[in-house]
Write a protein that holds these residues in place. Structure first.
Motif, PDB file in Angstrom:
ATOM      1  N   ARG A   1       6.004  -2.737   3.556  1.00 24.82           N
ATOM      2  CA  ARG A   1       6.435  -3.885   3.400  1.00 24.82           C
ATOM      3  C   ARG A   1       5.466  -4.846   2.502  1.00 24.82           C
ATOM      4  O   ARG A   1       5.601  -5.480   1.769  1.00 24.82           O
ATOM      5  CB  ARG A   1       7.091  -4.722   4.708  1.00 24.82           C
ATOM      6  CG  ARG A   1       7.373  -5.953   4.508  1.00 24.82           C
ATOM      7  CD  ARG A   1       8.296  -6.683   5.767  1.00 24.82           C
ATOM      8  NE  ARG A   1       7.586  -6.743   7.017  1.00 24.82           N
ATOM      9  CZ  ARG A   1       6.424  -7.540   7.047  1.00 24.82           C
ATOM     10  NH1 ARG A   1       6.333  -8.695   6.181  1.00 24.82           N
ATOM     11  NH2 ARG A   1       5.785  -7.482   8.192  1.00 24.82           N
ATOM     12  N   LYS A   2       3.932  -4.603   3.373  1.00 25.15           N
ATOM     13  CA  LYS A   2       3.141  -5.454   2.943  1.00 25.15           C
ATOM     14  C   LYS A   2       2.607  -5.042   1.851  1.00 25.15           C
ATOM     15  O   LYS A   2       2.295  -6.066   0.638  1.00 25.15           O
ATOM     16  CB  LYS A   2       1.851  -5.519   3.773  1.00 25.15           C
ATOM     17  CG  LYS A   2       2.008  -5.839   5.171  1.00 25.15           C
ATOM     18  CD  LYS A   2       1.902  -7.521   5.453  1.00 25.15           C
ATOM     19  CE  LYS A   2       2.145  -8.149   6.750  1.00 25.15           C
ATOM     20  NZ  LYS A   2       1.391  -9.635   6.806  1.00 25.15           N
ATOM     21  N   PHE A   3       2.802  -3.897   1.482  1.00 24.37           N
ATOM     22  CA  PHE A   3       2.175  -3.319   0.149  1.00 24.37           C
ATOM     23  C   PHE A   3       3.526  -3.846  -0.985  1.00 24.37           C
ATOM     24  O   PHE A   3       2.704  -4.344  -2.074  1.00 24.37           O
ATOM     25  CB  PHE A   3       2.117  -1.717   0.151  1.00 24.37           C
ATOM     26  CG  PHE A   3       1.650  -1.207  -1.097  1.00 24.37           C
ATOM     27  CD1 PHE A   3       0.076  -1.076  -1.133  1.00 24.37           C
ATOM     28  CD2 PHE A   3       2.367  -0.913  -2.259  1.00 24.37           C
ATOM     29  CE1 PHE A   3      -0.395  -0.595  -2.430  1.00 24.37           C
ATOM     30  CE2 PHE A   3       1.612  -0.426  -3.395  1.00 24.37           C
ATOM     31  CZ  PHE A   3       0.293  -0.172  -3.418  1.00 24.37           C
ATOM     32  N   GLU A   4       4.474  -3.754  -0.631  1.00 29.42           N
ATOM     33  CA  GLU A   4       5.564  -3.883  -1.757  1.00 29.42           C
ATOM     34  C   GLU A   4       5.393  -5.573  -2.192  1.00 29.42           C
ATOM     35  O   GLU A   4       5.536  -5.792  -3.318  1.00 29.42           O
ATOM     36  CB  GLU A   4       6.890  -3.698  -0.944  1.00 29.42           C
ATOM     37  CG  GLU A   4       8.078  -3.916  -2.075  1.00 29.42           C
ATOM     38  CD  GLU A   4       8.228  -3.340  -3.380  1.00 29.42           C
ATOM     39  OE1 GLU A   4       8.600  -3.761  -4.226  1.00 29.42           O
ATOM     40  OE2 GLU A   4       7.674  -2.040  -3.300  1.00 29.42           O
ATOM     41  N   GLU A   5       5.082  -6.209  -1.147  1.00 30.67           N
ATOM     42  CA  GLU A   5       5.056  -7.669  -1.318  1.00 30.67           C
ATOM     43  C   GLU A   5       3.946  -8.237  -2.143  1.00 30.67           C
ATOM     44  O   GLU A   5       4.097  -9.219  -2.824  1.00 30.67           O
ATOM     45  CB  GLU A   5       5.071  -8.667   0.090  1.00 30.67           C
ATOM     46  CG  GLU A   5       6.357  -8.494   0.986  1.00 30.67           C
ATOM     47  CD  GLU A   5       6.115  -9.064   2.356  1.00 30.67           C
ATOM     48  OE1 GLU A   5       7.313  -9.199   2.920  1.00 30.67           O
ATOM     49  OE2 GLU A   5       4.972  -9.473   2.644  1.00 30.67           O
ATOM     50  N   SER A   6       2.802  -7.544  -1.875  1.00 28.96           N
ATOM     51  CA  SER A   6       1.485  -8.197  -2.497  1.00 28.96           C
ATOM     52  C   SER A   6       1.173  -7.449  -3.631  1.00 28.96           C
ATOM     53  O   SER A   6       0.347  -7.702  -4.562  1.00 28.96           O
ATOM     54  CB  SER A   6       0.698  -8.242  -1.678  1.00 28.96           C
ATOM     55  OG  SER A   6       0.222  -7.103  -0.683  1.00 28.96           O
ATOM     56  N   VAL A   7       1.150  -5.901  -3.517  1.00 25.24           N
ATOM     57  CA  VAL A   7       0.426  -5.067  -4.389  1.00 25.24           C
ATOM     58  C   VAL A   7       1.222  -4.110  -5.265  1.00 25.24           C
ATOM     59  O   VAL A   7       0.807  -4.033  -6.569  1.00 25.24           O
ATOM     60  CB  VAL A   7      -0.381  -4.317  -3.698  1.00 25.24           C
ATOM     61  CG1 VAL A   7      -1.257  -3.167  -4.456  1.00 25.24           C
ATOM     62  CG2 VAL A   7      -1.514  -4.960  -2.715  1.00 25.24           C
ATOM     63  N   ALA A   8       2.419  -4.010  -4.797  1.00 23.35           N
ATOM     64  CA  ALA A   8       3.328  -2.664  -5.549  1.00 23.35           C
ATOM     65  C   ALA A   8       3.581  -3.015  -7.034  1.00 23.35           C
ATOM     66  O   ALA A   8       3.707  -2.159  -7.933  1.00 23.35           O
ATOM     67  CB  ALA A   8       4.672  -2.618  -4.948  1.00 23.35           C
ATOM     68  N   LYS A   9       3.571  -4.294  -7.638  1.00 23.42           N
ATOM     69  CA  LYS A   9       4.121  -4.592  -8.875  1.00 23.42           C
ATOM     70  C   LYS A   9       2.782  -4.852  -9.678  1.00 23.42           C
ATOM     71  O   LYS A   9       2.984  -5.297 -11.152  1.00 23.42           O
ATOM     72  CB  LYS A   9       5.106  -5.787  -8.828  1.00 23.42           C
ATOM     73  CG  LYS A   9       6.577  -5.606  -8.043  1.00 23.42           C
ATOM     74  CD  LYS A   9       7.377  -6.602  -8.127  1.00 23.42           C
ATOM     75  CE  LYS A   9       8.785  -6.300  -7.544  1.00 23.42           C
ATOM     76  NZ  LYS A   9       8.662  -5.751  -6.200  1.00 23.42           N
ATOM     77  N   THR A  10       1.845  -5.031  -9.279  1.00 23.83           N
ATOM     78  CA  THR A  10       0.439  -4.850  -9.864  1.00 23.83           C
ATOM     79  C   THR A  10       0.158  -3.734 -10.869  1.00 23.83           C
ATOM     80  O   THR A  10       0.562  -2.629 -10.285  1.00 23.83           O
ATOM     81  CB  THR A  10      -0.655  -5.517  -8.999  1.00 23.83           C
ATOM     82  OG1 THR A  10      -1.128  -4.306  -8.339  1.00 23.83           O
ATOM     83  CG2 THR A  10      -0.629  -6.603  -8.431  1.00 23.83           C
TER      84      THR A  10
END
Length: 285
Positions: free
Chosen positions: A262-271
């Motif tokens: 969840r944390k990765f998806e919220e902050s990093v995944a779309k970079t």
């Protein structure tokens, strides 16, 4: 060699601090925590005005993402390429190398526009597991942590060098810079020869295929772990534990796995950098 120098530095620091319990084992600098045992505010402040030479090679990586491994690869590339003649090598004396090495983990706080940089990443789940063993072994934390305690701190950034996901977000800003090369631990594990060749081309190290294969063998996990055990047994076991991709599956609980996802998806995944790290490949069951 890079790994030997780093091990010696850590071994010396541990010996000097064996019977010393600092009143405050962690300190804040620019909003991030650092371990008092191996860092000091004065050093970090000096780095704000640190000046590099035109041929410096700078390696940036969050703890336990493979910096010791890749650092050794760069040393081997430099040696194989013959980039420096004998006179230049004498100038780069051992004393100077030790000074540079002692600063090496913190150079990411300099201005990224000044020099060529290799930035290393590793999937956050394996990074967390490896970091726990490293931090507990070297006593970087105020008290030894269980996995559950450490995960709670890691996911909130309450560990030395801060939140790993923030580190990824910050370096995503430089992904398209021509003087910055990005590489992942997993890429090297998949095809070390190819990635070493990429490093050589980026830093203008002239090496042939035979030399690249020799570097692959010299910097294999087994070779480096064996050498570390022979020279610095106490330190080596913390620097070289398993060296695999996917060890997190043996440690993460279902809830912890979901929280990291969840944390990765919220902050990093779309970079762009987040996508380059192939989280869906390396961080899913």
């Amino acid at each position: 060699m890079a790994q030997a120098g780093m091990q010696e530095l850590l071994k010396k620091t541990l010996a000097e601090n064996k019977d010393i319990v600092p009143s405050d084992p962690l300190f804040l600098h620019n909003g991030e925590l650092y371990p008092t045992m191996i860092c000091c505010p004065e050093t970090l402040k000096i780095l704000d005005t640190f000046e590099t030479r035109s041929d410096d090679v700078i390696l940036v990586g969050y703890p336990k993402t493979g910096t010791n491994w890749v650092g050794q690869i760069l040393v081997e590339l430099e040696a194989a390429s013959g980039k420096y003649d004998e006179e230049e090598r004498r100038k780069r004396s051992m004393r100077q190398r030790e000074r540079e090495l002692s600063l090496f983990p913190y150079l990411e706080f300099g201005d990224p526009a000044k020099f060529e940089i290799l930035v290393l990443f590793r999937n956050p789940k394996d990074t967390a597991v490896s970091y726990l063993h490293f931090a507990n072994g070297l006593k970087l934390l105020p008290t030894p942590k269980t996995w559950d305690e450490f995960f709670s701190d890691f996911i909130k950034g309450k560990v030395p060098w801060g939140l790993y996901l923030d580190h990824i977000i910050e370096w995503n800003k430089y992904l398209d810079d021509k003087n910055v090369m990005f590489i992942t631990y997993e890429q090297i594990k998949e095809n070390a020869a190819l990635e070493i060749k990429r490093m050589a081309e980026f830093f203008d190290f002239t090496v042939n295929e035979q030399e690249i294969q020799s570097i692959v063998e010299k910097t294999s996990f087994k070779t480096m772990k064996d050498e570390a055990s022979e020279t610095n047994e106490g330190i080596g076991k913390f620097l070289f534990r398993k060296g695999v991709v996917g060890d997190w599956k043996n440690v993460f609980s279902e809830d912890q796995n979901k929280e990291m996802d969840r944390k990765f998806e919220e902050s990093v995944a779309k970079t762009k950098l987040g996508m380059m790290m192939k989280y869906d490949v390396y961080c899913q069951y």
